[in-house]
Scaffold this active site. Structure first.
Site, PDB file in Angstrom:
ATOM      1  N   HIS A  41      25.524  14.048   4.769  1.00  6.98           N
ATOM      2  CA  HIS A  41      25.984  14.981   3.746  1.00  6.98           C
ATOM      3  C   HIS A  41      26.754  16.142   4.402  1.00  6.98           C
ATOM      4  CE1 HIS A  41      22.173  13.425   1.708  1.00  6.98           C
ATOM      5  NE2 HIS A  41      23.107  13.123   0.822  1.00  6.98           N
TER       6      HIS A  41
ATOM      7  N   GLY B 243      31.007   9.513   0.383  1.00  4.05           N
ATOM      8  CA  GLY B 243      30.817   8.818   1.655  1.00  4.05           C
ATOM      9  C   GLY B 243      31.130   7.331   1.560  1.00  4.05           C
TER      10      GLY B 243
ATOM     11  N   LEU C 164      22.663   7.283   8.312  1.00  6.30           N
ATOM     12  CA  LEU C 164      21.781   8.338   7.797  1.00  6.30           C
ATOM     13  C   LEU C 164      21.627   8.166   6.291  1.00  6.30           C
ATOM     14  CD1 LEU C 164      22.926  11.537   9.708  1.00  6.30           C
ATOM     15  CD2 LEU C 164      21.192   9.867  10.299  1.00  6.30           C
TER      16      LEU C 164
ATOM     17  N   SER D   6      18.848   9.670   2.916  1.00  6.00           N
ATOM     18  CA  SER D   6      17.664  10.455   2.531  1.00  6.00           C
ATOM     19  C   SER D   6      16.432   9.554   2.492  1.00  6.00           C
ATOM     20  CB  SER D   6      17.877  11.087   1.160  1.00  6.00           C
ATOM     21  OG  SER D   6      19.100  11.780   1.143  1.00  6.00           O
ATOM     22  N   ARG D   7      16.652   8.250   2.302  1.00  9.59           N
ATOM     23  CA  ARG D   7      15.519   7.325   2.202  1.00  9.59           C
ATOM     24  C   ARG D   7      14.921   6.981   3.560  1.00  9.59           C
ATOM     25  NH1 ARG D   7      18.554   5.288  -2.371  1.00  9.59           N
ATOM     26  NH2 ARG D   7      17.231   5.427  -4.226  1.00  9.59           N
TER      27      ARG D   7
HETATM   28  P1  AMP Z   1      23.323  10.831  -2.016  1.00 15.94           P
HETATM   29  O1  AMP Z   1      22.687  12.174  -1.878  1.00 15.94           O
HETATM   30  O2  AMP Z   1      22.607   9.758  -1.281  1.00 15.94           O
HETATM   31  O3  AMP Z   1      23.671  10.493  -3.437  1.00 15.94           O
HETATM   32  O4  AMP Z   1      24.709  10.953  -1.249  1.00 15.94           O
HETATM   33  C1  AMP Z   1      25.657  11.947  -1.574  1.00 15.94           C
HETATM   34  C2  AMP Z   1      26.945  11.647  -0.880  1.00 15.94           C
HETATM   35  O5  AMP Z   1      26.750  11.633   0.530  1.00 15.94           O
HETATM   36  C3  AMP Z   1      27.521  10.280  -1.269  1.00 15.94           C
HETATM   37  O6  AMP Z   1      28.932  10.387  -1.431  1.00 15.94           O
HETATM   38  C4  AMP Z   1      27.164   9.433  -0.085  1.00 15.94           C
HETATM   39  O7  AMP Z   1      28.041   8.343   0.114  1.00 15.94           O
HETATM   40  C5  AMP Z   1      27.276  10.431   1.056  1.00 15.94           C
HETATM   41  N1  AMP Z   1      26.484   9.990   2.198  1.00 15.94           N
HETATM   42  C6  AMP Z   1      25.185   9.597   2.188  1.00 15.94           C
HETATM   43  N2  AMP Z   1      24.808   9.192   3.426  1.00 15.94           N
HETATM   44  C7  AMP Z   1      25.898   9.314   4.224  1.00 15.94           C
HETATM   45  C8  AMP Z   1      26.154   9.041   5.608  1.00 15.94           C
HETATM   46  N3  AMP Z   1      25.217   8.562   6.412  1.00 15.94           N
HETATM   47  N4  AMP Z   1      27.390   9.292   6.083  1.00 15.94           N
HETATM   48  C9  AMP Z   1      28.365   9.787   5.269  1.00 15.94           C
HETATM   49  N5  AMP Z   1      28.179  10.059   3.952  1.00 15.94           N
HETATM   50  C10 AMP Z   1      26.964   9.826   3.437  1.00 15.94           C
END
Ligand code: AMP
Length: 287
Positions: A39, A149, A186, A188-189
């Site tokens: 993030h 991402g 990476l 959150s899970r």
């Molecule tokens: P999320 O909080 O999982 O919904 O992710 C929010 C944003 O962060 C989304 O656009 C994801 O694709 C991006 N994201 C999550 N993990 C990664 C990562 N390891 N590298 C780059 N972007 C990420």
């Protein structure tokens, strides 16, 4: 300094109107919180490229098809706001559920085609929930640029298609996947993995890399590349939900690899589901 946490749509709109009146450009990074270095990469880019980076943090109930997954999703708002502040994002938009959905939602965004396969097959209603909340966030924040991402490649394809089909006036920026030293993307899970599951998890990236190498070496039969990759995960007793070779834009499965493709997979380690993908380029396309 911690970012300002705003929960009210009206307050956020007032704050952003002031920025826009001064000629500022607004960037949006939509997230579900429990922020990590992946993030952070999106947020840093938004801070560099716009005048006011807004990070939204909302665990969106309508995109979860499993209530247990929704319940156990990590929530760390205080730490998240501190990180956003350190990275230079002045505003965290963290609405309560009732702010985003004051009445039962009756309007949804349904993106067809691109949502049919991969995660769309195994998480019914997921992308409808994602597209709906992202369009709501676009309407609330009205950003000039929004950052997503590559890690969630199908989600990105869905958003791109929605923005194009519905003439949403903003630019979408794709940010490369950030990984641990051992290749694990990476997420959150990841913090839900046991020690043993964490040791197994990098196998997903290793298998995707092997497929990438095979394709770079000229393998062009998608079924053969796929079989080999699935067998490598089976060998490690990893439960594969899907592993597919798809067109990077339409997200539809391919038989022959004669242009860049995306190899995308979802696996289960215990009760935790992990996804990852790599863009793979056949030799004729190397620069
Ligand atoms: P999320 O909080 O999982 O919904 O992710 C929010 C944003 O962060 C989304 O656009 C994801 O694709 C991006 N994201 C999550 N993990 C990664 C990562 N390891 N590298 C780059 N972007 C990420």
């Amino acid at each position: 300094m911690s970012a300002e946490v705003i929960g009210s749509i009206a307050t956020l709109r007032e704050a952003l109107a002031r920025i826009r009146r001064a000629g500022g450009r607004v960037g949006l990074v939509p997230t579900m919180g429990a922020l990590h270095a992946g993030h952070a990469r999106l947020i840093e880019q938004a801070v560099r490229e716009t005048d006011c980076a807004v990070v939204s943090i909302f665990v969106n109930p309508i995109q979860f098809n499993d209530p247990r997954d929704y319940g156990q999703y990590p929530r760390t708002l205080v730490e998240d706001a501190a990180l956003c502040g350190r990275l230079g994002a002045p505003i965290v938009f963290a609405p309560a559920g009732e702010e985003m959905y004051p009445r039962p939602q009756q309007s949804f965004v349904e993106v067809q085609g691109v949502t049919e396969f991969l995660c769309g097959q195994f998480r019914p209603g997921h992308f409808r929930g994602v597209a709906t909340v992202v369009l709501k966030l676009f309407q609330i924040v009205q950003p000039d640029v929004a950052y997503f991402g590559e890690k969630d490649a199908q989600q990105l394809a869905v958003i791109r298609r929605m923005v194009s089909d519905l003439n949403v006036p903003l630019r979408i920026v794709e940010v490369a996947t950030v990984r641990e030293h051992d290749g694990l993307a990476l997420s959150s899970r990841n913090r839900l993995l046991s020690g043993e599951e964490r040791r197994l998890a990098p196998a997903l990236y290793q298998v995707l890399r092997q497929a990438q190498d095979r394709i770079a070496a000229g393998a062009c039969d998608a079924a053969a590349v796929r079989r080999e990759a699935v067998a490598a995960l089976d060998e490690r007793r990893i439960r594969v939900e899907y592993l597919e070779i798809v067109d990077p834009e339409s997200m539809q499965p391919l038989e022959r690899i004669d242009a860049p493709v995306r190899v995308a997979a979802a696996i289960w380690l215990g009760v935790t589901r992990l996804i990852d993908n790599l863009l793979c380029t056949p030799p004729a396309f190397e620069p």
